[in-house]
Design an enzyme around this catalytic site. Structure first.
Site, short mmCIF file in Angstrom:
data_model
loop_
_atom_site.label_atom_id
_atom_site.label_comp_id
_atom_site.label_asym_id
_atom_site.label_seq_id
_atom_site.Cartn_x
_atom_site.Cartn_y
_atom_site.Cartn_z
N GLY A 105 -1.33 0.30 -2.41
CA GLY A 105 0.31 1.04 -3.25
C GLY A 105 1.54 -0.16 -3.30
O GLY A 105 1.30 -1.13 -2.77
N LYS A 106 1.74 0.95 -3.84
CA LYS A 106 3.65 -0.32 -3.67
C LYS A 106 4.91 0.93 -4.61
O LYS A 106 4.34 2.12 -4.65
CB LYS A 106 3.85 -0.49 -4.97
CG LYS A 106 4.77 -2.24 -5.05
CD LYS A 106 4.55 -3.62 -3.89
CE LYS A 106 5.23 -4.41 -3.65
NZ LYS A 106 4.21 -5.29 -2.90
N GLY A 107 5.91 0.76 -3.76
CA GLY A 107 7.14 1.30 -4.00
C GLY A 107 8.26 1.24 -3.63
O GLY A 107 7.75 0.12 -4.16
#
Ligand code: NAD
Length: 418
Positions: A105-107
């Site tokens: 994931g990444k944000g």
């Protein structure tokens, strides 16, 4: 910086390159090239003067076949949907490379954090954490620091989540302060895997790292610690840069002293132990043995790759080479230790932090570093074995074949549902 290359397209090209060496179903490979979901949200936050500002923010959950989504949160004006999707995909293959039980994931928030006060950043972070609350959780999606975020932001996210959920769940984020359930060795972990993989690459090439010269682009967390740990192996760090410029000394800088200078003044520029300054481009083409790009994506394109003089590139940053640059470097016999392995130390020790949080038992720093050494060297061996046995053009494609096969194996055994 080469802006026109879309990092998400780079990721997809890297997967396609590796898929050519695997006997995999085309539909399954297509499935591994797209995120499962992307949250795009607008944060409305009150500033210190009472005004309201809005910020665009994202969280991409790319693939969860091997475990909960895992990946950092970046604060940078250049954050955008394509970048976040690419970074979340690289996390899938990075976690699989070092064989830890996570998806990717990444944000990020589109923001220049240097323009905001600490209390504004706290409100911005807590607002983002509130938006993320339905997605995150220690068995669901676990954020961590990335560019311009660190322990402080992770502590705020943990506190916001625990307050809203009325629970204690330190494993909901990693990269926390030690006082809040962080792990010993986490701050150094990314630089440590950079230095381990640099050493392994030199061993693979039958060369002695203690005789190497090194240039580092980007003297932040990953770059400065990587430089220090490579220097500790006897190499000479001759040039380092940050966004303000580069400093150089052919006899070697002192990596710790440069870091101190940057902490005091905000930049490596002006460091008195250097014999001269360089431009950022001069640093990337310097005649050194090892080049460590440790800033942002797309630092080296095909044109610049023609002028790179290093023998080995160790990618501390995520995606610092465009796919075309990769091709040029492979043709020129420059060995590239890919980001999904070279900087995997960060997520690996994040994983150790999460394990410790769940065990409610803190490991010694020695144990953290020994386990990190084991996972990173095992991954390096898996990569070089694939490079030789599958005959891939470079280490990156070899590492992707290993990672993709691991994700495919997990997906195949779980089956598609519904
Ligand atoms: P950071 O903010 O601590 O450091 C980034 C550095 O790069 C800063 O010194 C900045 O001045 C410099 N920089 C920016 N643009 C530059 C340019 N054009 N030329 C030269 N220098 C430039 O960030 P970080 O945490 O060290 O992350 C750096 C890279 O490493 C990112 O790609 C990040 O995704 C990756 N990474 C970091 C970690 C980690 O644990 N910190 C883990 C995995 C990957």
């Amino acid at each position: 910086m080469v802006d026109e290359v879309n990092p998400f397209e780079s990721l997809q090209e890297q997967i396609d390159d590796a898929a050519e060496y695997l006997d995999a179903d085309e539909g399954m490979i297509d499935r591994l090239k797209q995120p499962e979901r992307v949250l795009e949200t607008t944060l409305s936050v009150e500033m210190d003067d009472g005004s309201i500002e809005t910020f665009r923010a994202y969280r991409s959950e790319f693939n969860g076949d091997r475990g909960p989504y895992k990946g950092g949160i970046r604060y940078h004006p250049g954050v955008n949907r394509a970048e976040v999707k690419a970074l979340s995909g690289w996390m899938v293959y990075k976690c699989a490379a070092v064989d830890i039980p996570y998806g990717g994931g990444k944000g990020g928030i589109e923001i220049d954090p240097s323009e905001y006060s600490e209390s504004e950043l706290e409100r911005i972070t807590r607002t983002f954490a509130t938006e993320l609350r339905p997605l995150i959780g220690e068995d669901k999606d676990i954020p961590a620091p990335d560019v311009n975020t660190g322990q402080r932001e992770m502590d705020w996210i943990k506190d916001t989540y625990e307050t809203l959920e009325d629970t204690t769940e330190p494993g909901v984020v990693t990269g926390k302060s030690l006082d809040n359930g962080g792990s010993k060795g986490r701050v150094e972990a990314t630089g440590r895997s950079v230095s381990i993989t640099a050493r392994e690459a030199f061993e693979y090439l039958d060369r002695d790292i203690s005789e190497a010269t090194v240039a580092v682009q980007g003297y932040g967390n990953a770059g400065s610690i990587g430089a220090r740990l490579i220097e500790d192996q006897g190499a000479d760090v001759v040039a380092v840069s940050d966004s303000s410029g580069a400093v150089y000394d052919p006899d070697g800088l002192d990596a710790r002293a440069v870091k101190e200078h940057k902490s005091e003044t905000g930049s490596v520029v002006g460091y008195e132990g250097a014999s001269r300054q360089l431009t950022n481009e001069e640093l990337l083409t310097l005649d050194v043995d090892i080049l460590v790009p440790a800033a942002l994506e797309n630092a080296i394109d095909a044109d610049l790759a023609e002028d790179v003089s290093a023998d080995v590139i160790v990618e501390a940053a995520n995606g610092p080479l465009t796919p075309d640059a990769d091709d040029v470097l492979a043709d020129r016999d420059v060995y590239v230790v890919p980001d999904i392995l070279a900087n995997a130390g960060g997520v690996t020790v994040s994983y150790f932090e999460w394990v410790q949080n769940r065990q409610r038992f803190a490991w010694t720093e020695q144990r953290v570093n020994e386990e990190l050494e084991r996972l990173v060297t095992d991954a390096f061996d898996a990569m070089t074995t694939a490079y030789e046995e599958r005959g891939t053009p470079n280490f990156r494609t070899a590492m992707y074949t290993v990672s993709i096969q691991r994700v495919l194996d997990a997906a195949e055994k779980s089956g598609l549902f519904p």
